[in-house]
Write a protein that holds these residues in place. Structure first.
Motif, PDB file in Angstrom:
ATOM      1  N   GLU A 162      -2.364  -9.441  11.270  1.00  0.00           N
ATOM      2  CA  GLU A 162      -1.705  -9.575  12.563  1.00  0.00           C
ATOM      3  C   GLU A 162      -0.365  -8.841  12.492  1.00  0.00           C
ATOM      4  O   GLU A 162       0.304  -8.852  11.467  1.00  0.00           O
ATOM      5  N   GLU A 189     -13.478  -8.646   8.750  1.00  0.00           N
ATOM      6  CA  GLU A 189     -12.257  -7.964   9.204  1.00  0.00           C
ATOM      7  C   GLU A 189     -11.189  -8.126   8.133  1.00  0.00           C
ATOM      8  O   GLU A 189     -11.110  -9.162   7.491  1.00  0.00           O
ATOM      9  N   PHE A 190     -10.388  -7.081   7.968  1.00  0.00           N
ATOM     10  CA  PHE A 190      -9.272  -7.144   7.021  1.00  0.00           C
ATOM     11  C   PHE A 190      -7.964  -6.875   7.761  1.00  0.00           C
ATOM     12  O   PHE A 190      -7.012  -6.348   7.203  1.00  0.00           O
ATOM     13  N   ASP A 194       6.170 -10.207  -2.002  1.00  0.00           N
ATOM     14  CA  ASP A 194       7.414 -10.669  -1.388  1.00  0.00           C
ATOM     15  C   ASP A 194       7.510 -12.180  -1.554  1.00  0.00           C
ATOM     16  O   ASP A 194       6.741 -12.935  -0.940  1.00  0.00           O
ATOM     17  N   GLY A 229       1.449 -18.398   5.360  1.00  0.00           N
ATOM     18  CA  GLY A 229       0.957 -19.265   6.430  1.00  0.00           C
ATOM     19  C   GLY A 229      -0.039 -18.496   7.267  1.00  0.00           C
ATOM     20  O   GLY A 229      -0.684 -17.565   6.780  1.00  0.00           O
ATOM     21  N   LYS A 265       4.613 -14.676  10.776  1.00  0.00           N
ATOM     22  CA  LYS A 265       5.069 -13.421  10.172  1.00  0.00           C
ATOM     23  C   LYS A 265       5.631 -12.556  11.295  1.00  0.00           C
ATOM     24  O   LYS A 265       5.430 -12.876  12.470  1.00  0.00           O
ATOM     25  N   PHE A 309       2.419  -7.383  -1.163  1.00  0.00           N
ATOM     26  CA  PHE A 309       2.135  -8.810  -1.321  1.00  0.00           C
ATOM     27  C   PHE A 309       2.831  -9.422  -2.535  1.00  0.00           C
ATOM     28  O   PHE A 309       2.344 -10.360  -3.140  1.00  0.00           O
TER      29      PHE A 309
HETATM   30  C1  UDX Z   1      -4.446 -11.767   6.294  1.00  0.00           C
HETATM   31  C2  UDX Z   1      -5.014 -10.605   5.452  1.00  0.00           C
HETATM   32  O1  UDX Z   1      -3.925  -9.791   4.971  1.00  0.00           O
HETATM   33  C3  UDX Z   1      -5.979  -9.775   6.270  1.00  0.00           C
HETATM   34  O2  UDX Z   1      -6.560  -8.755   5.459  1.00  0.00           O
HETATM   35  C4  UDX Z   1      -7.066 -10.702   6.808  1.00  0.00           C
HETATM   36  O3  UDX Z   1      -7.980  -9.994   7.576  1.00  0.00           O
HETATM   37  C5  UDX Z   1      -6.467 -11.840   7.603  1.00  0.00           C
HETATM   38  O4  UDX Z   1      -5.528 -12.544   6.791  1.00  0.00           O
HETATM   39  P1  UDX Z   1      -2.587 -12.057   8.195  1.00  0.00           P
HETATM   40  O5  UDX Z   1      -2.728 -13.518   7.923  1.00  0.00           O
HETATM   41  O6  UDX Z   1      -2.670 -11.573   9.601  1.00  0.00           O
HETATM   42  O7  UDX Z   1      -3.692 -11.217   7.374  1.00  0.00           O
HETATM   43  O8  UDX Z   1      -1.158 -11.539   7.640  1.00  0.00           O
HETATM   44  P2  UDX Z   1      -0.583 -11.157   6.201  1.00  0.00           P
HETATM   45  O9  UDX Z   1       0.277  -9.971   6.373  1.00  0.00           O
HETATM   46  O10 UDX Z   1      -1.633 -11.074   5.168  1.00  0.00           O
HETATM   47  O11 UDX Z   1       0.381 -12.390   5.865  1.00  0.00           O
HETATM   48  C6  UDX Z   1      -0.127 -13.696   5.620  1.00  0.00           C
HETATM   49  C7  UDX Z   1       0.994 -14.621   5.190  1.00  0.00           C
HETATM   50  O12 UDX Z   1       1.462 -14.283   3.892  1.00  0.00           O
HETATM   51  C8  UDX Z   1       2.229 -14.591   6.095  1.00  0.00           C
HETATM   52  O13 UDX Z   1       2.700 -15.925   6.260  1.00  0.00           O
HETATM   53  C9  UDX Z   1       3.235 -13.779   5.317  1.00  0.00           C
HETATM   54  O14 UDX Z   1       4.569 -14.134   5.612  1.00  0.00           O
HETATM   55  C10 UDX Z   1       2.875 -14.160   3.886  1.00  0.00           C
HETATM   56  N1  UDX Z   1       3.257 -13.137   2.895  1.00  0.00           N
HETATM   57  C11 UDX Z   1       2.678 -11.907   2.920  1.00  0.00           C
HETATM   58  C12 UDX Z   1       4.186 -13.456   1.904  1.00  0.00           C
HETATM   59  O15 UDX Z   1       4.718 -14.577   1.857  1.00  0.00           O
HETATM   60  N2  UDX Z   1       4.488 -12.507   0.967  1.00  0.00           N
HETATM   61  C13 UDX Z   1       3.928 -11.281   0.964  1.00  0.00           C
HETATM   62  O16 UDX Z   1       4.253 -10.476   0.064  1.00  0.00           O
HETATM   63  C14 UDX Z   1       2.991 -10.965   1.970  1.00  0.00           C
END
Ligand code: UDX
Ligand code: UDX
Length: 440
Positions: A163, A159-160, A259, A265, A328, A257
């Motif tokens: 959340e 899965e990609f 940011d 987390g 998030k 990605f």
């Molecule tokens: C992630 C993957 O993106 C997804 O493809 C996989 O299936 C599961 O893991 P998820 O953990 O649900 O998804 O959320 P995601 O949007 O990837 O964010 C993960 C963490 O990274 C969050 O804590 C978010 O705040 C942080 N983040 C994300 C950043 O700090 N900067 C960014 O630019 C993007």
């Protein structure tokens, strides 16, 4: 197609509901009877945008049911997806006990061809271990010595989903990956996903497992890279928002990605990076790049807390407001959320903490002790010495900051996600600190 999903958490439930929505008959299984009881009543235990409506529609069409019985689900389904937890052990290895136990139980109840599909993130080679477990545990009638008389396949279909946007990610995927060892398994998976008209990539199981590991680790690397750049920005007087914009305009890099903030987390990146590092160690390769990605992520949170201490001086008896508790926005999930570590540290230093999150208050009530949980952002900011933005919920942008300013003891904002308008807040008289915005 008749499909069972074992594990009805964030991943399993979204997968089950969406597969039902595109036309399949789905049975969602979970070993938590209370969860199954609520799901049967149409009550959803998590917050995921769009999921509840879709679930009700599928239940109405009688294409979605819930059970605690693997036996029942197994006998009624051709395909069984495993969406089970794979938590990290103390040494970083993924704990695959749930996968093994469920595979054993499936074997005991198999009576015809089944396709078992890994959805959970698992280390490469797990597919082989599932095959072995099933072979060992099949009833005697399906074995002749070491010969297995019942045909089955194990495939990987990672899965990609993110959340907070999991339903739309499922319906509009960038790609769907099938890791298969037989034409039969490929044909079944193609049929399942046919309604999505998605780009499909077919590989063997090990490559598919690797794609998932490598993708999540790469995204985590991108985040740590921009966080390292943010540290540099503070030192040289540059603004990481502009730097990310400038980098992101290059199509080879892309803006997503990038940011900068207080680090990644959640239940995936921290665990998946750890488990990829362990897999590389066990395979005899030192993936030191990923160790650095993890170290930068940990340091990012430390340096945020250090900044708070430096600006507020002693934290003892100061009151700190926290906006955002979920890992998030658009989710209620607080697993491995930065808020947990930040609040623990503030409390350890003697600060009083008030907190608000639009969707995580029920989780917060059970996960956070000794914190004043507030009903809205205004009460979380009232009478505080500083406000910390920990999760970038869009609604925080629409708050009346004059009201917030006038209710605070000191008008100080630490924006851990760079989500607010720094110039505007400074004009209103706030001391504003972002991440990598050029503190010289
Ligand atoms: C992630 C993957 O993106 C997804 O493809 C996989 O299936 C599961 O893991 P998820 O953990 O649900 O998804 O959320 P995601 O949007 O990837 O964010 C993960 C963490 O990274 C969050 O804590 C978010 O705040 C942080 N983040 C994300 C950043 O700090 N900067 C960014 O630019 C993007
Ligand atoms: C989980 C894993 O954490 C992740 O690594 C993997 O990629 C996908 O599955 P998630 O859906 O977020 O992700 O976990 P969680 O919300 O905890 O759901 C797991 C569900 O499985 C829970 O509802 C739990 O009750 C259930 N479960 C667990 C079983 O049904 N049987 C078990 O033996 C163990």
């Amino acid at each position: 197609m008749n499909i069972a999903i074992v594990g009805s958490g964030y991943v399993g439930l979204v997968t089950g509901v969406c597969l039902s929505h595109i036309g399949h008959h789905v049975i969602c299984v979970d070993n938590n009877p209370d969860k199954i009881k609520s799901l049967r009543k149409g009550e959803i235990p998590i917050y995921e945008p769009g999921l509840e409506e879709l679930m009700h529609a599928c239940m109405k069409k009688k294409r979605l049911t819930f059970t605690t019985s693997i036996k029942d689900a197994c006998q009624k389904s051709l395909v069984i997806f495993l969406a089970l937890p794979t938590p990290p052990r103390a040494n970083g290895d993924a704990d695959l006990t749930y996968i093994e136990n469920v595979s054993r139980e499936i074997a005991l109840h198999m009576d015809s061809y089944k396709l078992i599909v890994e959805k959970s993130t698992v280390p490469a080679q797990t597919g082989k271990k599932i095959i072995r477990t099933i072979q060992l545990n099949l009833p005697k009638k399906f074995k002749k010595g070491n010969k297995i008389l019942l045909d089955f396949d194990v495939a990987s279909n990672p899965e990609f989903l993110k959340e907070g946007s999991a339903v739309s990610d499922f319906m509009n995927p960038d790609r769907v990956v099938f890791g298969v060892e037989s034409k039969k398994a490929e044909k079944i998976l193609r049929e399942i996903y046919q309604p999505l008209k998605a780009k499909i990539l077919v590989t063997n199981t090990a490559s598919s497992e690797m794609i998932k590991h490598a993708s999540n680790s790469f995204l985590a690397t991108k985040i740590s890279f921009i966080n390292a750049v943010a540290q540099m920005c503070d030192m040289v007087g540059a603004d990481v928002l502009k730097v990310a914009e400038g980098m992101g305009l290059d199509k080879r890099i892309g803006r997503q990605f990038l940011d900068a903030g207080i680090g990644y987390g959640g239940s995936c990146f921290p665990k998946d990076v750890d488990s990829f590092i362990r897999l590389s160690e066990k395979s005899g390769y030192d993936f030191s790049l990923l160790k650095e990605v993890r170290r930068i992520n940990e340091k990012q949170l430390d340096s945020f807390l250090h900044l708070v201490e430096e600006k507020l001086w002693n934290l003892k008896d100061k009151t700190i407001g926290v906006w955002g508790l979920a890992f998030k926005p658009n989710t209620d999930d607080m697993r491995n959320a930065a808020s947990l570590e930040i609040i623990a540290k503030l409390k350890a230093d003697g600060a009083k903490v008030k907190a608000y999150d639009p969707k995580s208050m029920a989780n917060a009530a059970s996960m956070l002790k000794g914190v004043t949980l507030c009903d809205d952002p205004y009460s979380a900011a009232e009478d505080t010495d500083a406000l910390l933005i920990v999760t970038e919920w869009p609604e925080f942008k629409d708050v009346n900051f004059i009201q917030v300013r006038d209710s605070m003891r000191q008008a100080v904002i630490f924006d851990g996600r760079n989500m607010l308008d720094a110039d505007q807040l400074k004009k209103l008289g706030f001391d504003y600190f972002g991440i990598g915005r050029g503190r010289l």
